[in-house]
Design a protein around this motif. Structure first.
Motif, PDB file in Angstrom:
ATOM      1  N   SER A 114       0.823  -1.211   0.000  1.00 40.88           N
ATOM      2  CA  SER A 114       0.000   0.000   0.000  1.00 40.88           C
ATOM      3  C   SER A 114       0.859   1.265   0.000  1.00 40.88           C
ATOM      4  N   GLU A 115       0.221   2.389  -0.339  1.00 43.08           N
ATOM      5  CA  GLU A 115       0.934   3.665  -0.394  1.00 43.08           C
ATOM      6  C   GLU A 115       1.291   4.181   0.998  1.00 43.08           C
ATOM      7  N   GLU A 116       0.557   3.768   2.016  1.00 44.31           N
ATOM      8  CA  GLU A 116       0.845   4.215   3.373  1.00 44.31           C
ATOM      9  C   GLU A 116       2.141   3.607   3.926  1.00 44.31           C
ATOM     10  N   PHE A 117       2.564   2.510   3.328  1.00 43.96           N
ATOM     11  CA  PHE A 117       3.777   1.838   3.801  1.00 43.96           C
ATOM     12  C   PHE A 117       5.007   2.573   3.271  1.00 43.96           C
ATOM     13  N   PRO A 180      13.406 -15.900  14.636  1.00 42.34           N
ATOM     14  CA  PRO A 180      12.345 -14.925  14.340  1.00 42.34           C
ATOM     15  C   PRO A 180      12.032 -14.029  15.541  1.00 42.34           C
ATOM     16  N   ILE A 181      11.987 -12.727  15.270  1.00 44.10           N
ATOM     17  CA  ILE A 181      11.703 -11.733  16.310  1.00 44.10           C
ATOM     18  C   ILE A 181      10.188 -11.567  16.414  1.00 44.10           C
ATOM     19  N   PRO A 182       9.600 -11.699  17.586  1.00 47.72           N
ATOM     20  CA  PRO A 182       8.138 -11.566  17.708  1.00 47.72           C
ATOM     21  C   PRO A 182       7.682 -10.122  17.529  1.00 47.72           C
ATOM     22  N   VAL A 183       6.612  -9.952  16.766  1.00 50.49           N
ATOM     23  CA  VAL A 183       5.979  -8.647  16.562  1.00 50.49           C
ATOM     24  C   VAL A 183       4.482  -8.808  16.791  1.00 50.49           C
ATOM     25  N   VAL A 184       3.829  -7.731  17.168  1.00 53.26           N
ATOM     26  CA  VAL A 184       2.392  -7.751  17.478  1.00 53.26           C
ATOM     27  C   VAL A 184       1.644  -7.100  16.320  1.00 53.26           C
ATOM     28  N   PHE A 185       0.969  -7.932  15.539  1.00 56.56           N
ATOM     29  CA  PHE A 185       0.164  -7.447  14.421  1.00 56.56           C
ATOM     30  C   PHE A 185      -1.334  -7.443  14.742  1.00 56.56           C
ATOM     31  N   MET A 186      -1.718  -8.039  15.841  1.00 52.09           N
ATOM     32  CA  MET A 186      -3.133  -8.129  16.206  1.00 52.09           C
ATOM     33  C   MET A 186      -3.501  -6.951  17.098  1.00 52.09           C
ATOM     34  N   LYS A 187      -4.589  -6.305  16.769  1.00 50.40           N
ATOM     35  CA  LYS A 187      -5.015  -5.171  17.575  1.00 50.40           C
ATOM     36  C   LYS A 187      -5.603  -5.653  18.896  1.00 50.40           C
ATOM     37  N   GLN A 188      -5.511  -4.820  19.889  1.00 51.03           N
ATOM     38  CA  GLN A 188      -6.007  -5.173  21.216  1.00 51.03           C
ATOM     39  C   GLN A 188      -7.533  -5.114  21.255  1.00 51.03           C
ATOM     40  N   ARG A 216      -3.929  -4.737  13.131  1.00 52.49           N
ATOM     41  CA  ARG A 216      -3.729  -3.346  13.519  1.00 52.49           C
ATOM     42  C   ARG A 216      -3.689  -2.462  12.282  1.00 52.49           C
ATOM     43  N   PRO A 217      -3.869  -1.167  12.440  1.00 48.71           N
ATOM     44  CA  PRO A 217      -3.765  -0.265  11.291  1.00 48.71           C
ATOM     45  C   PRO A 217      -2.361  -0.291  10.683  1.00 48.71           C
ATOM     46  N   THR A 218      -2.258   0.187   9.450  1.00 48.32           N
ATOM     47  CA  THR A 218      -0.981   0.137   8.730  1.00 48.32           C
ATOM     48  C   THR A 218       0.096   0.930   9.451  1.00 48.32           C
ATOM     49  N   ALA A 219      -0.237   2.090   9.972  1.00 51.60           N
ATOM     50  CA  ALA A 219       0.757   2.922  10.663  1.00 51.60           C
ATOM     51  C   ALA A 219       1.328   2.196  11.885  1.00 51.60           C
ATOM     52  N   GLU A 220       0.482   1.480  12.614  1.00 51.37           N
ATOM     53  CA  GLU A 220       0.955   0.751  13.788  1.00 51.37           C
ATOM     54  C   GLU A 220       1.807  -0.454  13.389  1.00 51.37           C
ATOM     55  N   ILE A 221       1.458  -1.107  12.280  1.00 53.51           N
ATOM     56  CA  ILE A 221       2.267  -2.235  11.803  1.00 53.51           C
ATOM     57  C   ILE A 221       3.653  -1.754  11.401  1.00 53.51           C
ATOM     58  N   VAL A 222       3.734  -0.623  10.730  1.00 58.00           N
ATOM     59  CA  VAL A 222       5.030  -0.055  10.335  1.00 58.00           C
ATOM     60  C   VAL A 222       5.866   0.278  11.566  1.00 58.00           C
ATOM     61  N   ALA A 223       5.249   0.897  12.568  1.00 59.35           N
ATOM     62  CA  ALA A 223       5.979   1.247  13.788  1.00 59.35           C
ATOM     63  C   ALA A 223       6.454  -0.002  14.519  1.00 59.35           C
ATOM     64  N   GLU A 224       5.643  -1.052  14.511  1.00 64.37           N
ATOM     65  CA  GLU A 224       6.023  -2.299  15.173  1.00 64.37           C
ATOM     66  C   GLU A 224       7.210  -2.959  14.465  1.00 64.37           C
ATOM     67  N   ILE A 225       7.219  -2.937  13.146  1.00 68.32           N
ATOM     68  CA  ILE A 225       8.332  -3.530  12.393  1.00 68.32           C
ATOM     69  C   ILE A 225       9.621  -2.750  12.643  1.00 68.32           C
ATOM     70  N   GLN A 226       9.560  -1.434  12.581  1.00 71.31           N
ATOM     71  CA  GLN A 226      10.756  -0.612  12.813  1.00 71.31           C
ATOM     72  C   GLN A 226      11.283  -0.773  14.233  1.00 71.31           C
ATOM     73  N   LYS A 227      10.384  -0.896  15.186  1.00 72.16           N
ATOM     74  CA  LYS A 227      10.799  -1.071  16.569  1.00 72.16           C
ATOM     75  C   LYS A 227      11.481  -2.425  16.777  1.00 72.16           C
ATOM     76  N   ALA A 228      10.967  -3.478  16.122  1.00 73.43           N
ATOM     77  CA  ALA A 228      11.554  -4.813  16.270  1.00 73.43           C
ATOM     78  C   ALA A 228      12.903  -4.912  15.584  1.00 73.43           C
ATOM     79  N   ILE A 229      13.061  -4.237  14.451  1.00 70.04           N
ATOM     80  CA  ILE A 229      14.327  -4.311  13.716  1.00 70.04           C
ATOM     81  C   ILE A 229      15.463  -3.666  14.500  1.00 70.04           C
TER      82      ILE A 229
END
Length: 401
Positions: A114-117, A180-188, A216-229
């Motif tokens: 997507s363009e938001e990514f 594999p580094i765990p990431v949270v993609f499921m919204k609360q 989770r929304p795209t913005a939160e998924i991006v933040a989660e990936i950057q934080k895990a990396i």
């Protein structure tokens, strides 16, 4: 080296006793030593013509080593934990990322496309695959090795991390390099009065694979990936030593010191039982360097019961080892649990004296029996046989008549 702080209770240790000035001083000394060692020729006299001094320093990691008084984890933990640091540990724009998601994978592929990514992050993500397709395509050992070599970083949805060791095998989990580094993609879930809203029961409708209401929304998924990396990874094991990568030798000492201070604080508060009371030493080191201490404690034990007094021998930890004055239990008969212990020797002697007359009386009774009369017994047997013969002959005559 920072002064040792006596810690009496784990709950009282809120502020880290590690001196930031000592951490910065040790970081400067370690970086200077690594750069000097790279510049000097090797002891063997051979030089690697393909090696570059700058690239060698940039690839040299710096580790923070924690030594505790007791084991901080009872068993091996295959899932690494994350500590968010102020300076990211993975800034290489050419490193590739593989994302392992929960079913279905189509939604997460659309999110990445997507363009938001962000465009820079999208170029680094070379594969998005869910657990079902992972088991089908990479069920053989050679395929798993190929997947392992094609990517530098692996991220996995925390909902499926417990099933990955069986799906990926020892190729990924025999070391901690590319786990594999765990990431949270499921919204609360929504909360009402501090409690999660229960999921409605009943038959669920078939969902469109392009939509995922639990993600989770795209913005939160991006933040989660950057934080895990960029996070520092903690791989716990049943030991008293834990090593965490905190930077590289090409960094400035201030950046490394900032990461060390953050890692030390979160590592002790989140993963060490009894907090600072269980911490013995903290060091920083390179792959081939000596360890520079930044914190040491004076208390080498947790409880006074673990201290052996002067002149007292410590308890043996090995079976079969006996101390002086202690005899091994060899050739002794076991006694029942219900039997009362013999406090004195005299009652035992009285029991033996009572048993002896009983045995003598039995022998005397056996001797008092009258002797057997074999002649009388033989005569009775002969008479009985004669009567039987007469009866048989009489019966035979009756049949003939």
């Amino acid at each position: 080296m920072s002064k040792s702080t006596a810690v009496t209770k784990a709950s009282d240790a809120v502020v880290s006793p590690v001196d930031p000035d000592q951490t910065l001083k040790a970081s400067k000394a370690l970086i200077a030593h690594i750069k000097k060692a790279v510049a000097e020729p090797s002891a063997s006299g051979k030089q690697n013509l393909l090696a570059d001094e700058e690239s060698t320093v940039a690839e040299t990691p710096i580790w923070l080593t924690l030594t505790t008084k007791k084991h901080i984890h009872d068993s091996h933990r295959l899932q690494p934990s994350k500590i968010i640091v102020p300076h990211s540990l993975n800034t290489d724009s050419e490193s590739t990322i593989c994302i392992i998601t929960a079913d279905p994978q189509r939604y997460y592929k659309n999110v990445v496309a997507s363009e938001e990514f962000p465009e820079e992050l999208r170029k680094r993500i070379t594969r998005v695959i869910d657990l079902t397709h992972l088991k089908k395509k990479f069920n053989k050992y050679n395929d798993q090795r190929k997947l392992y070599s094609e990517h530098d970083i692996f991220l996995a949805d925390d909902r499926i991390t417990n099933r990955l060791p069986k799906a990926l095998g020892k190729t990924f989990f025999k070391s901690t390099v590319k786990r594999p580094i765990p990431v949270v993609f499921m919204k609360q879930r929504e909360r009402v009065d501090g409690k999660r809203v229960a999921v409605p029961k009943g038959k669920k409708e078939k969902r469109d694979p392009t939509e995922n209401v639990n993600a989770r929304p795209t913005a939160e998924i991006v933040a989660e990936i950057q934080k895990a990396i960029g996070a520092a990874l903690v791989s716990l094991s049943p030991s008293t030593n834990t090593a965490v990568k905190c930077g590289y030798a090409s960094w400035e000492p201030e950046k490394i010191a900032d990461n060390i201070n953050k890692i030390v604080k979160d590592l002790v508060e989140k993963f060490v039982p009894q907090k600072w009371a269980n911490v013995r030493n903290l060091y920083i080191k390179g792959p081939d360097t000596a360890a520079l201490p930044i914190y040491q404690t004076d208390e080498l034990w947790l409880e006074d019961s673990q201290v052996v007094k002067d002149g007292q021998e410590p308890p043996s930890a090995l079976p079969g080892k006996h101390h002086k004055g202690e005899k091994a239990n060899i050739g002794k008969k076991r006694k029942s649990l219900d039997a009362e212990p013999e406090s004195k020797e005299e009652p035992a002697k009285e029991e033996n004296e009572e048993e002896r007359p009983v045995k003598k009386a039995k022998k005397a009774a056996a001797k008092a029996l009258p002797p057997s009369n074999d002649e009388k017994l033989d005569k009775e047997i002969a008479d009985r046989k004669a009567r039987l013969r007469k009866q048989k002959s009489a019966a035979k005559k009756a049949v003939d008549v």
